[in-house]
Design an enzyme around this catalytic site. Structure first.
Site, mmCIF file in Angstrom:
data_model
loop_
_atom_site.group_PDB
_atom_site.id
_atom_site.type_symbol
_atom_site.label_atom_id
_atom_site.label_comp_id
_atom_site.label_asym_id
_atom_site.label_seq_id
_atom_site.Cartn_x
_atom_site.Cartn_y
_atom_site.Cartn_z
ATOM 1 N N ASP A 189 -7.930 3.853 -8.077
ATOM 2 C CA ASP A 189 -6.470 3.693 -7.961
ATOM 3 C C ASP A 189 -5.849 5.076 -7.802
ATOM 4 O O ASP A 189 -6.558 6.097 -7.849
ATOM 5 C CB ASP A 189 -5.886 2.951 -9.180
ATOM 6 C CG ASP A 189 -4.633 2.146 -8.804
ATOM 7 O OD1 ASP A 189 -3.659 2.758 -8.316
ATOM 8 O OD2 ASP A 189 -4.635 0.913 -8.978
ATOM 9 N N ASN A 231 -8.443 -4.189 -2.351
ATOM 10 C CA ASN A 231 -7.302 -4.868 -2.968
ATOM 11 C C ASN A 231 -6.016 -4.057 -2.911
ATOM 12 O O ASN A 231 -4.926 -4.630 -2.843
ATOM 13 C CB ASN A 231 -7.651 -5.175 -4.433
ATOM 14 C CG ASN A 231 -6.417 -5.526 -5.237
ATOM 15 O OD1 ASN A 231 -5.899 -6.639 -5.151
ATOM 16 N ND2 ASN A 231 -5.912 -4.564 -6.007
ATOM 17 N N ALA A 232 -6.114 -2.713 -2.939
ATOM 18 C CA ALA A 232 -4.896 -1.885 -2.999
ATOM 19 C C ALA A 232 -3.970 -2.250 -1.847
ATOM 20 O O ALA A 232 -4.406 -2.419 -0.701
ATOM 21 C CB ALA A 232 -5.261 -0.403 -2.917
ATOM 22 N N LYS A 247 11.911 -4.764 4.374
ATOM 23 C CA LYS A 247 13.209 -4.626 5.060
ATOM 24 C C LYS A 247 13.125 -5.477 6.329
ATOM 25 O O LYS A 247 12.046 -5.610 6.920
ATOM 26 C CB LYS A 247 13.459 -3.171 5.502
ATOM 27 C CG LYS A 247 13.967 -2.246 4.405
ATOM 28 C CD LYS A 247 15.485 -2.382 4.200
ATOM 29 C CE LYS A 247 15.971 -1.350 3.197
ATOM 30 N NZ LYS A 247 16.366 -1.902 1.921
ATOM 31 N N ASN A 284 7.020 -13.616 7.463
ATOM 32 C CA ASN A 284 7.959 -13.692 6.346
ATOM 33 C C ASN A 284 9.147 -12.780 6.622
ATOM 34 O O ASN A 284 8.951 -11.603 6.935
ATOM 35 C CB ASN A 284 7.253 -13.273 5.053
ATOM 36 C CG ASN A 284 7.862 -13.920 3.835
ATOM 37 O OD1 ASN A 284 8.663 -14.851 3.956
ATOM 38 N ND2 ASN A 284 7.497 -13.432 2.674
ATOM 39 N N TYR A 325 4.567 -5.533 6.439
ATOM 40 C CA TYR A 325 3.522 -6.041 5.538
ATOM 41 C C TYR A 325 2.696 -7.135 6.243
ATOM 42 O O TYR A 325 1.458 -7.117 6.215
ATOM 43 C CB TYR A 325 4.212 -6.599 4.294
ATOM 44 C CG TYR A 325 3.318 -7.146 3.226
ATOM 45 C CD1 TYR A 325 2.576 -6.307 2.395
ATOM 46 C CD2 TYR A 325 3.224 -8.522 2.998
ATOM 47 C CE1 TYR A 325 1.773 -6.822 1.387
ATOM 48 C CE2 TYR A 325 2.429 -9.047 2.001
ATOM 49 C CZ TYR A 325 1.712 -8.194 1.193
ATOM 50 O OH TYR A 325 0.918 -8.703 0.193
HETATM 51 P P1 NAD Z 1 0.368 -4.358 -7.487
HETATM 52 O O1 NAD Z 1 1.454 -3.562 -6.850
HETATM 53 O O2 NAD Z 1 0.641 -4.957 -8.833
HETATM 54 O O3 NAD Z 1 -0.968 -3.473 -7.575
HETATM 55 C C1 NAD Z 1 -1.443 -2.745 -6.465
HETATM 56 C C2 NAD Z 1 -2.322 -1.602 -6.958
HETATM 57 O O4 NAD Z 1 -2.723 -0.847 -5.808
HETATM 58 C C3 NAD Z 1 -1.552 -0.650 -7.884
HETATM 59 O O5 NAD Z 1 -2.330 -0.377 -9.037
HETATM 60 C C4 NAD Z 1 -1.360 0.594 -7.017
HETATM 61 O O6 NAD Z 1 -1.301 1.797 -7.778
HETATM 62 C C5 NAD Z 1 -2.580 0.535 -6.118
HETATM 63 N N1 NAD Z 1 -2.376 1.316 -4.902
HETATM 64 C C6 NAD Z 1 -1.303 1.314 -4.086
HETATM 65 N N2 NAD Z 1 -1.450 2.208 -3.108
HETATM 66 C C7 NAD Z 1 -2.653 2.801 -3.298
HETATM 67 C C8 NAD Z 1 -3.358 3.825 -2.608
HETATM 68 N N3 NAD Z 1 -2.855 4.425 -1.541
HETATM 69 N N4 NAD Z 1 -4.580 4.196 -3.084
HETATM 70 C C9 NAD Z 1 -5.105 3.601 -4.186
HETATM 71 N N5 NAD Z 1 -4.476 2.630 -4.870
HETATM 72 C C10 NAD Z 1 -3.267 2.238 -4.435
HETATM 73 O O7 NAD Z 1 -0.028 -5.467 -6.435
HETATM 74 P P2 NAD Z 1 -0.698 -6.909 -6.649
HETATM 75 O O8 NAD Z 1 0.389 -7.913 -6.703
HETATM 76 O O9 NAD Z 1 -1.712 -6.862 -7.736
HETATM 77 O O10 NAD Z 1 -1.416 -7.096 -5.226
HETATM 78 C C11 NAD Z 1 -2.774 -6.736 -4.978
HETATM 79 C C12 NAD Z 1 -3.127 -7.095 -3.543
HETATM 80 O O11 NAD Z 1 -2.846 -8.474 -3.297
HETATM 81 C C13 NAD Z 1 -2.306 -6.307 -2.512
HETATM 82 O O12 NAD Z 1 -3.111 -6.015 -1.407
HETATM 83 C C14 NAD Z 1 -1.227 -7.301 -2.120
HETATM 84 O O13 NAD Z 1 -0.726 -7.034 -0.833
HETATM 85 C C15 NAD Z 1 -1.982 -8.600 -2.182
HETATM 86 N N6 NAD Z 1 -1.105 -9.760 -2.361
HETATM 87 C C16 NAD Z 1 -0.355 -9.919 -3.496
HETATM 88 C C17 NAD Z 1 0.473 -11.033 -3.599
HETATM 89 C C18 NAD Z 1 1.311 -11.295 -4.828
HETATM 90 O O14 NAD Z 1 2.012 -12.312 -4.842
HETATM 91 N N7 NAD Z 1 1.251 -10.491 -5.868
HETATM 92 C C19 NAD Z 1 0.558 -11.956 -2.560
HETATM 93 C C20 NAD Z 1 -0.202 -11.744 -1.424
HETATM 94 C C21 NAD Z 1 -1.035 -10.651 -1.338
#
Ligand code: NAD
Length: 450
Positions: free
Chosen positions: A244, A291-292, A298, A350, A356
């Site tokens: 992270d 996952n990140a 916007k 969306n 995104y």
């Molecule tokens: P979150 O924002 O809670 O966590 C994301 C993590 O990624 C954070 O810990 C952040 O520090 C880390 N991160 C961001 N940029 C980074 C980088 N450049 N290098 C290393 N780490 C980095 O997000 P989440 O809700 O847990 O989502 C996780 C994944 O699931 C994402 O890819 C998101 O797009 C996808 N997702 C989430 C949802 C949702 O409803 N929460 C829906 C669809 C997809």
């Protein structure tokens, strides 16, 4: 992150009020609990064609009671609607339906069951696609299953889910893993999905710790879905390297220590990230979870370059460059599994998320593009596309948008990070090779892009 409406409508007063004024009543979902070993929490009903004998054999080991229906030849007691307990899981093998006239077997089988299902019931329909060029009627009959299963999924109540799985010739050894996932609490927030199981490597030897001895990298693991993925992969036996941003190091280190893994503070979009990971993973990698991800929402009219570039760089470019580098260096071992975190926004589009959605649609294309090349070394690459999941990311949404996001799916609620993590952990198993190039949505059968 909690959902006050879900809690309210499932209280005694809330239930009565919701019924009286006709408010939606999403059901509490049963999720896998630590220590739970049985895959199916109640009676399993099996029927249909040629695969049902194999399903019956597997089902006897997974459910406390396995029953046959409209299939006397199965080595199972037959279901008695009036005396059997409510049904927790149903598998109907429709792979033998080869002409449109035979499709009537579907309502004949399901109609008598619909009022005898337990809460959180799981329905799985199996199919097999023939070559459309040589058997067009067989092909259209099998594709018709998609409309049936998705509609059935919308008619189930009380947290019930339904999926359709096409089983290719030779993919039968992956059936047990699929039944263990889709008939259990691990797939609580997945419904209305259509997937193709293709032949791949052997199934796990140990279903309790199916990832034992395998090394996994999870990016964005300090919180939210990434942290849940780390917990779940560790539960299933994997050894972890968690990545992270430097700003999240304290949380990352604490999680890695608790799970007995290692941590690495790294911006995955930095120029040297691929090389850093190749050297940090010198001994090799079996499971790579991208996952990140970030959002910078916007509408297109207001989408400045500083809101566009980082989303594409972190969500799409970084996974592409890192996967390519780990593959080229031989760090990704034979039979490795790569899982990309997409989004249903990429499928339906969306408002306010063009950047995104573009990045996440690109990930689907990345899985398609790399699947054949990676497949030459037995490596599978697939996408898990979450819908609305209760995390800090969605907690930051304006109230009205957040409420709409939560309710716009058949299960009427947001998913939990664990729901996504279970799907990732399942695709990290050998079955991930059988599903290479495909997208598994974890979205409660979202209306978005459905
Ligand atoms: P979150 O924002 O809670 O966590 C994301 C993590 O990624 C954070 O810990 C952040 O520090 C880390 N991160 C961001 N940029 C980074 C980088 N450049 N290098 C290393 N780490 C980095 O997000 P989440 O809700 O847990 O989502 C996780 C994944 O699931 C994402 O890819 C998101 O797009 C996808 N997702 C989430 C949802 C949702 O409803 N929460 C829906 C669809 C997809």
């Amino acid at each position: 992150m909690n959902d006050p409406y879900l809690t309210f409508v499932n209280s005694q007063f809330g239930r009565t009020l919701a019924r009286a004024v006709g408010l939606p009543q999403p059901a509490p979902l049963e999720r896998w609990q630590p220590g739970e070993q049985g895959a199916i929490g109640g009676p399993l009903l099996v029927g249909g064609g040629p695969l049902s004998a194999e399903v019956a054999t597997i089902g006897k080991a997974l459910a406390p009671l396995a029953l046959g229906f409209q299939h006397q030849a199965l080595p199972l007691e037959q279901w008695q609607p009036d005396s059997s307990p409510p049904i927790k899981a149903v598998v109907f093998d429709a792979s033998g339906l080869r002409c449109t006239a035979e499709l009537s077997a579907l309502p004949q089988f399901f109609q008598p069951l619909m009022r005898h299902l337990a809460s959180n019931a799981r329905v799985l329909i199996l199919g097999r696609l023939p070559d459309p060029a040589s058997d067009s009627e067989g092909y259209i009959s099998q594709r018709a299953l998609e409309g049936f299963s998705r509609s059935l999924a919308k008619e189930l109540r009380d947290g019930g889910t339904a999926q359709l799985l096409y089983i290719d010739e030779g993919a039968e050894p992956q059936l047990e893993g699929a039944l263990r996932f889709f008939l259990s609490a691990k797939s609580a927030y997945i419904s209305g999905q259509v997937l193709h199981l293709r032949p791949t490597t052997h199934a796990p030897d140990d279903w309790v710790r199916p990832l034992a001895g395998r090394r996994a990298l999870v990016t964005g693991a300090a919180r939210g879905i990434g942290a849940a993925i780390a917990e779940t992969l560790a539960r299933d036996g994997a050894k972890l390297l968690l990545v992270d941003l430097p700003g999240a190091k304290a949380d990352l280190d604490a999680l890695a220590q608790r799970l007995g893994g290692q941590s690495l503070a790294l911006d995955i979009a930095s120029d040297d990230a691929p090389a850093t990971l190749v050297s940090a993973l010198g001994e090799g990698l079996d499971i790579l979870v991208h996952n990140a991800g970030i959002t910078r929402d916007k509408t297109v009219a207001n989408l400045s370059p500083d809101l566009w570039a980082p989303v594409i760089a972190i969500n799409l470019e970084a996974p592409r460059l890192i996967t390519e580098a780990l593959f080229a260096a031989g760090t990704l071992r034979n039979d490795a599994r790569v899982v990309l975190l997409g989004s249903v926004s990429a499928i339906g589009g969306n408002r306010g998320q063009a950047n995104y959605a573009a990045s996440k649609a690109g990930l689907v294309a990345l899985a398609h593009a790399l699947a054949p090349r990676l497949g030459e070394r037995g490596i599978g690459i697939s996408v898990v596309a979450p819908g609305f999941i209760e995390t800090q990311m969605t907690d930051q949404m304006p109230f009205a948008l957040r409420e709409a996001g939560r309710r716009m799916n058949v299960l009427g609620q947001g998913g939990q990070p664990q729901d996504v993590a279970e799907a990732v952990a399942w695709l990290a198993q050998p079955v991930g090779g059988a599903l290479s190039g495909q997208v598994l949505r974890v979205c409660g059968h979202s209306y978005l892009g459905a």
